[in-house]
Design a protein around this motif. Sequence first.
Motif, PDB file in Angstrom:
ATOM      1  N   PRO A 133       0.815  -1.205   0.000  1.00 50.69           N
ATOM      2  CA  PRO A 133       0.000   0.000   0.000  1.00 50.69           C
ATOM      3  C   PRO A 133       0.849   1.255   0.000  1.00 50.69           C
ATOM      4  N   GLN A 134       2.026   1.214   0.600  1.00 51.45           N
ATOM      5  CA  GLN A 134       2.917   2.359   0.625  1.00 51.45           C
ATOM      6  C   GLN A 134       4.212   1.973  -0.069  1.00 51.45           C
ATOM      7  N   ARG A 135       4.187   1.927  -1.379  1.00 51.63           N
ATOM      8  CA  ARG A 135       5.395   1.577  -2.104  1.00 51.63           C
ATOM      9  C   ARG A 135       6.404   2.704  -1.996  1.00 51.63           C
ATOM     10  N   PRO A 186       1.751   9.324  -4.150  1.00 50.26           N
ATOM     11  CA  PRO A 186       2.405  10.177  -3.146  1.00 50.26           C
ATOM     12  C   PRO A 186       1.467  11.264  -2.631  1.00 50.26           C
ATOM     13  N   ILE A 187       1.558  11.526  -1.318  1.00 47.01           N
ATOM     14  CA  ILE A 187       0.751  12.591  -0.709  1.00 47.01           C
ATOM     15  C   ILE A 187       1.638  13.630  -0.019  1.00 47.01           C
ATOM     16  N   GLY A 188       2.952  13.538  -0.257  1.00 51.80           N
ATOM     17  CA  GLY A 188       3.881  14.483   0.353  1.00 51.80           C
ATOM     18  C   GLY A 188       4.584  13.890   1.557  1.00 51.80           C
ATOM     19  N   ILE A 215      -0.794   7.556  -0.181  1.00 53.95           N
ATOM     20  CA  ILE A 215      -2.153   7.072   0.042  1.00 53.95           C
ATOM     21  C   ILE A 215      -2.164   5.598  -0.366  1.00 53.95           C
ATOM     22  N   SER A 216      -2.791   4.754   0.447  1.00 59.50           N
ATOM     23  CA  SER A 216      -2.776   3.311   0.203  1.00 59.50           C
ATOM     24  C   SER A 216      -3.596   2.939  -1.028  1.00 59.50           C
ATOM     25  N   LYS A 217      -3.263   1.764  -1.592  1.00 57.55           N
ATOM     26  CA  LYS A 217      -4.027   1.234  -2.730  1.00 57.55           C
ATOM     27  C   LYS A 217      -5.468   0.962  -2.303  1.00 57.55           C
ATOM     28  N   LEU A 264     -10.756   3.915  15.979  1.00 61.60           N
ATOM     29  CA  LEU A 264      -9.482   4.638  16.114  1.00 61.60           C
ATOM     30  C   LEU A 264      -8.629   4.296  14.893  1.00 61.60           C
ATOM     31  N   GLU A 265      -8.176   5.329  14.171  1.00 59.62           N
ATOM     32  CA  GLU A 265      -7.262   5.125  13.040  1.00 59.62           C
ATOM     33  C   GLU A 265      -5.922   5.763  13.376  1.00 59.62           C
ATOM     34  N   ILE A 266      -4.848   5.046  13.128  1.00 59.22           N
ATOM     35  CA  ILE A 266      -3.511   5.599  13.333  1.00 59.22           C
ATOM     36  C   ILE A 266      -2.888   5.818  11.953  1.00 59.22           C
ATOM     37  N   GLY A 322      -2.745  10.333   7.251  1.00 59.35           N
ATOM     38  CA  GLY A 322      -2.236  10.638   5.910  1.00 59.35           C
ATOM     39  C   GLY A 322      -3.035  11.766   5.297  1.00 59.35           C
ATOM     40  N   CYS A 323      -3.577  11.526   4.106  1.00 56.06           N
ATOM     41  CA  CYS A 323      -4.359  12.569   3.436  1.00 56.06           C
ATOM     42  C   CYS A 323      -5.832  12.536   3.850  1.00 56.06           C
ATOM     43  N   GLY A 324      -6.219  11.581   4.680  1.00 54.68           N
ATOM     44  CA  GLY A 324      -7.584  11.556   5.195  1.00 54.68           C
ATOM     45  C   GLY A 324      -8.553  10.680   4.419  1.00 54.68           C
ATOM     46  N   SER A 355      -8.951   9.890  14.220  1.00 55.94           N
ATOM     47  CA  SER A 355      -7.831   9.554  13.341  1.00 55.94           C
ATOM     48  C   SER A 355      -6.627  10.418  13.717  1.00 55.94           C
ATOM     49  N   ILE A 356      -5.489   9.743  13.980  1.00 53.30           N
ATOM     50  CA  ILE A 356      -4.310  10.449  14.492  1.00 53.30           C
ATOM     51  C   ILE A 356      -3.206  10.481  13.433  1.00 53.30           C
ATOM     52  N   GLU A 357      -2.557  11.633  13.308  1.00 55.68           N
ATOM     53  CA  GLU A 357      -1.429  11.782  12.383  1.00 55.68           C
ATOM     54  C   GLU A 357      -0.298  12.503  13.099  1.00 55.68           C
ATOM     55  N   ARG A 358       0.939  12.021  12.918  1.00 52.30           N
ATOM     56  CA  ARG A 358       2.088  12.609  13.621  1.00 52.30           C
ATOM     57  C   ARG A 358       2.785  13.716  12.822  1.00 52.30           C
ATOM     58  N   LEU A 359       2.481  13.844  11.529  1.00 48.43           N
ATOM     59  CA  LEU A 359       3.096  14.895  10.705  1.00 48.43           C
ATOM     60  C   LEU A 359       2.106  16.047  10.550  1.00 48.43           C
ATOM     61  N   ALA A 413      -4.481   0.605  11.729  1.00 47.97           N
ATOM     62  CA  ALA A 413      -3.248   1.376  11.575  1.00 47.97           C
ATOM     63  C   ALA A 413      -2.774   1.306  10.133  1.00 47.97           C
ATOM     64  N   ALA A 414      -2.248   2.432   9.634  1.00 43.25           N
ATOM     65  CA  ALA A 414      -1.711   2.496   8.268  1.00 43.25           C
ATOM     66  C   ALA A 414      -0.198   2.572   8.287  1.00 43.25           C
ATOM     67  N   ALA A 415       0.405   2.263   9.440  1.00 43.47           N
ATOM     68  CA  ALA A 415       1.866   2.260   9.567  1.00 43.47           C
ATOM     69  C   ALA A 415       2.237   1.114  10.503  1.00 43.47           C
ATOM     70  N   VAL A 429       4.430   1.935   5.465  1.00 41.68           N
ATOM     71  CA  VAL A 429       5.450   2.851   5.994  1.00 41.68           C
ATOM     72  C   VAL A 429       5.644   2.564   7.480  1.00 41.68           C
ATOM     73  N   PRO A 430       6.816   2.935   8.028  1.00 42.92           N
ATOM     74  CA  PRO A 430       7.063   2.642   9.446  1.00 42.92           C
ATOM     75  C   PRO A 430       6.204   3.480  10.393  1.00 42.92           C
ATOM     76  N   LEU A 431       5.840   2.833  11.485  1.00 44.07           N
ATOM     77  CA  LEU A 431       5.199   3.536  12.604  1.00 44.07           C
ATOM     78  C   LEU A 431       6.309   4.261  13.349  1.00 44.07           C
ATOM     79  N   LYS A 432       6.248   5.569  13.388  1.00 43.36           N
ATOM     80  CA  LYS A 432       7.333   6.343  14.005  1.00 43.36           C
ATOM     81  C   LYS A 432       6.870   6.948  15.318  1.00 43.36           C
ATOM     82  N   SER A 433       7.831   7.354  16.129  1.00 42.61           N
ATOM     83  CA  SER A 433       7.480   7.928  17.417  1.00 42.61           C
ATOM     84  C   SER A 433       7.545   9.452  17.359  1.00 42.61           C
TER      85      SER A 433
END
Length: 275
Positions: free
Chosen positions: A36-38, A109-111, A116-118, A145-147, A150-152, A167-171, A212-214, A268-272
Amino acid sequence: MTPAPKAPRFPLALNRLPGPARAGAPSSAGAEVLRPQRPLQHAAEAASQASTPSGLGLDSAAVRQRMVQRLREQGLRCEPVLDALAQVERHRFVDSALATQAYEDTSLPIGLSQTISKPSVVGHMLALLFEGTYARTHGDLGRVLEIGSGCGYQAALLALLSRSVVSIERLRALHDKARANVAHQRRGDLRLVFGDGRVGHAPRAPYQAIIAAAGGDELPQSWLDQLDVGGRLVAPMHDSATGGQALMVVDRGPQGLSSRRLDAVHFVPLKSGTA
Ligand code: SAH
């Protein structure tokens, strides 16, 4: 456009899913790793091969219906998920230069090196959530709960399938982008939160669905703690047997947690922390 394969790619009923992945033997025999995240360069290559959905405006529901029909032919059988995929305008969630590819089964790519996943992977994961005890009993996903907002896009789908979504996003930049993207959606009770999703979101816990998407090395304890009885969690996680990632499904029953490892995936990796 590539003709859709006749054979279902995803056996969606959980009791028909293959057992745990073993080293060198992905769980779905012969199946490619779901990506999904090539890597971004692949998405950029795909962007250069843009093809316009023929004869129909991008805002046409018919274009989305064709995407849904292809997913159905690939084995996605969950009607609420197919309905949601037919409704949410994926082209509004990607850069306008990529909009012509929005209804192809590809990540984009979403930046900030995220994608964005397939649609097929999003559909597969949402269908797995629908196989959980709560969803089978109630016909919706309950509190979600979504982790990884991304672009929503997935958050917008979840809003149509649930009672409420956090829905939570760290960026920060993607959080802001998701906020702008969902502004025009029929969004139901959708709350976008900027923060580190590894701690979940205690104020609205427990959740009947967590997605989760990561993917990280292990499932954060807070996600398991915030999963309701009857609830289901679907998330990618490092698979020590293969060195890659596998999709994990965790159910909380009255007696406690049970988990299954499904398809090999590549998220993509789940980051802290936040950035
Ligand atoms: N569901 C998204 C896909 C986003 S890609 C969509 O529909 O577009 C995965 C996202 O997870 C990225 O935006 C990444 O920044 C985010 N992410 C990674 N680690 C995270 C964490 N600890 N908390 C919140 N988001 C995280």
